[in-house]
Design an enzyme around this catalytic site. Structure first.
Site, PDB file in Angstrom:
ATOM      1  N   HIS A   1     116.165  61.395  -1.785  1.00  0.00           N
ATOM      2  CA  HIS A   1     115.187  60.232  -1.400  1.00  0.00           C
ATOM      3  C   HIS A   1     113.835  60.687  -1.853  1.00  0.00           C
ATOM      4  O   HIS A   1     113.909  62.016  -1.734  1.00  0.00           O
ATOM      5  CB  HIS A   1     115.180  59.871  -0.025  1.00  0.00           C
ATOM      6  CG  HIS A   1     116.480  59.582   0.648  1.00  0.00           C
ATOM      7  ND1 HIS A   1     117.067  58.441   0.338  1.00  0.00           N
ATOM      8  CD2 HIS A   1     117.395  60.080   1.518  1.00  0.00           C
ATOM      9  CE1 HIS A   1     118.058  57.959   0.933  1.00  0.00           C
ATOM     10  NE2 HIS A   1     118.440  59.179   1.670  1.00  0.00           N
TER      11      HIS A   1
ATOM     12  N   LYS B   1     111.227  53.066  -6.086  1.00  0.00           N
ATOM     13  CA  LYS B   1     111.026  52.435  -7.296  1.00  0.00           C
ATOM     14  C   LYS B   1     111.275  53.195  -8.577  1.00  0.00           C
ATOM     15  O   LYS B   1     111.928  52.782  -9.618  1.00  0.00           O
ATOM     16  CB  LYS B   1     110.161  51.245  -7.223  1.00  0.00           C
ATOM     17  CG  LYS B   1     110.125  50.248  -8.408  1.00  0.00           C
ATOM     18  CD  LYS B   1     109.116  48.957  -7.899  1.00  0.00           C
ATOM     19  CE  LYS B   1     107.763  49.417  -7.572  1.00  0.00           C
ATOM     20  NZ  LYS B   1     106.828  48.257  -7.441  1.00  0.00           N
TER      21      LYS B   1
ATOM     22  N   SER C   1     119.226  63.970   4.834  1.00  0.00           N
ATOM     23  CA  SER C   1     119.637  64.759   6.237  1.00  0.00           C
ATOM     24  C   SER C   1     121.147  64.828   6.271  1.00  0.00           C
ATOM     25  O   SER C   1     121.528  65.584   7.041  1.00  0.00           O
ATOM     26  CB  SER C   1     119.115  64.176   7.311  1.00  0.00           C
ATOM     27  OG  SER C   1     119.744  62.709   7.697  1.00  0.00           O
TER      28      SER C   1
ATOM     29  N   THR D   1      48.274  56.961  37.152  1.00  0.00           N
ATOM     30  CA  THR D   1      47.492  58.025  37.435  1.00  0.00           C
ATOM     31  C   THR D   1      47.907  59.041  36.547  1.00  0.00           C
ATOM     32  O   THR D   1      46.922  59.807  36.141  1.00  0.00           O
ATOM     33  CB  THR D   1      47.597  58.281  39.085  1.00  0.00           C
ATOM     34  OG1 THR D   1      47.164  57.211  39.563  1.00  0.00           O
ATOM     35  CG2 THR D   1      46.581  59.205  39.352  1.00  0.00           C
TER      36      THR D   1
ATOM     37  N   GLY E   1      55.397  48.492  32.328  1.00  0.00           N
ATOM     38  CA  GLY E   1      54.968  47.395  31.474  1.00  0.00           C
ATOM     39  C   GLY E   1      56.365  46.909  30.696  1.00  0.00           C
ATOM     40  O   GLY E   1      57.266  47.241  31.356  1.00  0.00           O
TER      41      GLY E   1
ATOM     42  N   ASP F   1      59.598  51.606  33.628  1.00  0.00           N
ATOM     43  CA  ASP F   1      59.942  52.650  34.744  1.00  0.00           C
ATOM     44  C   ASP F   1      60.954  52.124  35.753  1.00  0.00           C
ATOM     45  O   ASP F   1      61.658  52.974  36.290  1.00  0.00           O
ATOM     46  CB  ASP F   1      58.677  52.915  35.340  1.00  0.00           C
ATOM     47  CG  ASP F   1      57.866  51.900  35.676  1.00  0.00           C
ATOM     48  OD1 ASP F   1      58.291  50.661  35.454  1.00  0.00           O
ATOM     49  OD2 ASP F   1      56.462  52.056  36.136  1.00  0.00           O
TER      50      ASP F   1
END
Length: 773
Positions: free
Chosen positions: A255, A294, A337, A452, A527, A568
């Site tokens: 094979h 093949k 096998s 701040t 913001g 934030d």
């Protein structure tokens, strides 16, 4: 594996008689099973799926055993793969000749016999199998071996929660078959292996020992019972012609090796040359359908093997007859096998070519020619092996595999959880020798731009072991601040950017000395923020010159680190999700009660940003049509009532009217009036101050009720300096004004000291990547 799928079956011998011996062998198992009490159990529905001539030879004995016990087993047969291809003999017919009802025939082979065709065949099988398995609904699917078709079967069954019994797992052959076989073993729930070494391999692969059966090879049950037939000479004559005697012919079966197709074709050509030179009658079987077959057939035809007087080229030999041909051959050559497994039971000499069966357990009958790179080497092996006889070897079975497997199937408890478990060996935690693990802790730089102050912090993931006992170390537990820096937030854009870079560079240098590996920078800012681009789109009035600002690029260019930026309020929610009350909560809302009012909404574990990044502006939910003016320019917002700025405004108003301070209160020299004074006045019984705070609490509570009715979170987390003050008023408003279905909401104050910084750090710790060991 066993001979191929050929369409030619000369002088077809009576196969019923060959089955009679086998039926006698399985009759004992049937008698035992009949004696066992069924305890009211229903029949076990077993699906046997066969893909090719070779696996059927292993599965057929088990199928006969189940067929002989119809009160115990309900057998379903599925046929796919090369069984249904004319070039390989349409071998599904031998299943029908054995009088098995084939429930489903699936054409799953994509022709091409190359690597791509094998992959496409697996995909085609996966497309077709679900319908069949869904219809059959078997309790157990039996899968054999290491073929790509079998991998498709095991994958489909595992994903469809069907129990899998894998035959012949744990073996080693040295090709891609090993990878496929072991992959099937990991998908399978139960194992019937052939040898003690294979059993040990499965245990080493962490498979549950209690679900491994050392059964032996099922084909041995039949071959050991049937190979001494008296009509073997007729079988030899039927396949090899008149005048061919036992041990005076060769069986060849080679094979392709899919991981080394070019070399395996070369070996095949050399084998044919050697067989032509050796000049003995040879039964040669076509290779299987693997990639490269093949090209092998082209080589065979180029050399005229099909017309050569010494060769009989066939596509398939029925298993019972193949047993006779192998057991009485003068030699078997190739890489099947069958040569290293079944041939050993007869003592037939075998020449194993190449690497396809490297690692297989073999008897002394096998001569390996792994480097089959010359005609002379293979020819010399034929001279050494042809005509010899060796002691019979039963490494792969003793003829009693089927009764063991049937009993094992009956022992399966269908009430047990389907999820398989792996038995990992106990291992000691190794001490990493990587310098990063010894000296460094994964960390982030967090930046918080407040109205701040501008603050930067080093936030660590965990405590390095070298610092655990150092009381003076500034490193704390996971997600805590290692070191913090704070300065007044500059008024202009240029000064602010310069200060951010300066503070980040300073923190980066300190991180090295603190053994912290900085993975990136997270920025929290007031913001509206586009976190995808790292741009502050529009800031609050508290932070001047901070609109349309790309904050990611300058920091990333200066520090060569990835940078994440978010609002934030969103950062506070992220901090709770990773380190606080929100950990493990799928839906919650965080509300910041500080100088302003902000927050973040987490739905399905994801932060909501909105289509224009304006989601969760919770401070600007309107709770009055004609309320105080808000800094956003509107009126009646929550922030206009409940923010620190709003409370400070009311405190100044009361102070100007001499209605703020009560007995026990005094304003220090040059101390500005603040919200703290308003709160203290209310606590000391000032009714005016108390009324202001009740209004603020009501406004915040009403806003939160609106949130509950819109997004229905499981929890509301109050964060910021005013959180603990607002907790009870908010609960009271919810109980008074929320729908009954929303009143059981959890309201709690955050326990995080620095939610903005921790949230900024969480973006880094969650999304940054680094090498791991």
């Amino acid at each position: 594996m066993f001979p191929g799928t050929e369409g030619r079956n000369p002088h077809r011998l009576t196969e019923r008689s060959t089955h009679e011996l086998y039926y006698l062998n399985v009759q004992r198992a049937r008698e035992r099973l009949e004696k066992m009490e069924n305890n009211g159990k229903r029949k076990l529905k077993v699906c046997v799926a066969t893909c090719n001539r070779a696996d059927y030879s292993k599965l057929a004995p088990i199928m006969f055993g189940m067929k002989a016990n119809p009160d115990v087993f309900e057998l379903e047969v599925v046929v796919l793969g090369s069984h249904l291809i004319d070039d390989y003999g349409n071998t599904f017919r031998m299943i029908e000749q054995d009088e098995f009802d084939i429930g489903s025939k699936l054409h799953t082979i994509v022709r091409g016999e190359d690597e791509a065709a094998m992959v496409e065949s697996v995909g085609l099988a996966l497309v077709k199998l679900p319908d069949v398995l869904q219809r059959l609904k078997p309790d157990v699917l039996i899968v054999h071996g290491d073929r790509f078709d079998a991998l498709a079967l095991a994958t489909a069954a595992a994903l469809m929660n069907i129990r899998i019994l894998h035959l012949e797992g744990g073996e080693v052959s040295g090709t891609i078959d090993d990878s496929i076989r072991h992959a099937i073993s990991k998908l399978a729930h139960y194992h019937a292996c052939c040898t003690r070494r294979a059993e040990s391999h499965l245990i080493a692969m962490c498979e549950d020992h209690s679900r491994i059966l050392l059964a032996g090879c099922p084909s041995y049950d039949k071959l050991l019972a049937a190979h001494k037939r008296d009509d073997y000479a007729d079988i030899i004559k039927a396949w090899l012609g008149d005048g061919v005697k036992e041990q005076d012919y060769i069986v060849a079966l080679q094979h392709p090796v899919t991981t080394d197709i070019k070399n395996s074709i070369k070996i095949y050509e050399l084998m044919l040359d050697a067989l032509i030179s050796f000049n003995k009658r040879t039964l040669i079987l076509f290779p299987n359908i693997d990639a490269g077959s093949k090209e092998m057939v082209r080589v065979m035809r180029k050399k005229g093997i099909e017309q050569h007087p010494n060769f009989q080229a066939v596509k398939h030999v029925p298993f019972e007859q193949f047993i006779q041909l192998v057991s009485h051959a003068g030699c078997m050559i190739g890489n099947s096998s069958c040569g290293v497994r079944e041939a050993g039971a007869f003592g037939t000499p075998v020449i194993n070519l190449g690497t396809r069966q490297t690692g297989r357990e073999t008897g002394e009958n096998v001569l390996h020619v792994r480097g089959a790179d010359t005609h002379n080497k293979i020819y010399h092996a034929l001279e050494l092996q042809f005509g010899k006889r060796y002691p019979c070897s039963k490494i792969y079975g003793d003829g009693n595999a089927v009764p063991r497997i049937l009993k094992f199937l009956q022992s399966i408890n269908l009430e047990e959880p389907l999820q398989k478990t792996f038995c990992f060996p106990a291992v000691k935690d190794c001490i990493s020798q990587d310098i990063d693990h010894i000296l460094e802790t994964q960390s982030a730089l967090a930046v918080d731009l407040g109205g701040t102050n501008l603050r930067v912090a080093i936030v660590s993931m965990k405590v390095p072991s070298s610092f655990k006992d150092n009381a003076s170390s500034q490193i704390q537990c996971q997600g805590k601040i290692v070191k913090k820096y704070s300065q007044s937030n500059p008024k202009t854009y240029e000064e602010r950017i310069d200060l951010i870079l300066k503070m980040c560079k300073e923190a980066f240098i300190d991180a090295v000395h603190l053994n912290c590996r900085v993975l990136g920078v997270g920025v929290s800012t007031g913001g509206r923020v586009n976190p995808q681009d790292g741009v502050v789109l529009h800031s609050t009035k508290l932070i001047q010159e901070w609109s349309s600002v790309d904050i990611r690029t300058p920091i990333s260019n200066a520090l060569h680190l990835p940078v994440w930026v978010d609002n934030d309020g969103n950062c506070a929610a992220l901090a709770e999700r990773k380190f606080g009350h929100g950990k493990g909560v799928e839906n919650f809302v965080t509300i910041i009660t500080g100088t302003g009012i902000g927050g973040g909404i987490v739905q399905h574990n994801e932060l909501i940003h909105g289509s224009t990044f304006c989601a969760a502006e919770l401070g600007h939910i309107m709770v009055s049509l004609d309320g105080p003016e808000c800094m956003c320019g509107s009126r009646g917002c929550i922030e206009a009532y409940a923010s620190g700025i709003a409370l400070q405004r009311e405190a100044k108003r009361l102070n100007d009217e001499d209605q703020l301070f009560t007995e026990g209160m005094a304003l220090k020299k040059e101390e500005p009036v603040s919200a703290v004074h308003l709160i203290n006045a209310a606590r000391l019984g000032n009714p005016k101050a108390d009324a202001v705070l009740r209004t603020a609490g009501t406004a915040l509570g009403v806003g939160i009720v609106n949130i509950l009715h819109m997004v229905n979170p499981a929890m509301v987390i109050l964060s910021g300096v005013l959180a603990s003050f607002y907790e009870n008023p908010v609960r009271q408003i919810i109980n008074q004004r929320a729908l009954s279905s929303a009143r059981d909401i959890q309201v709690m104050s955050s326990e995080l000291e620095e939610p903005a910084l921790l949230g900024a750090a969480s973006m880094v710790l969650d999304y940054a990547t680094r090498r791991t060991y």
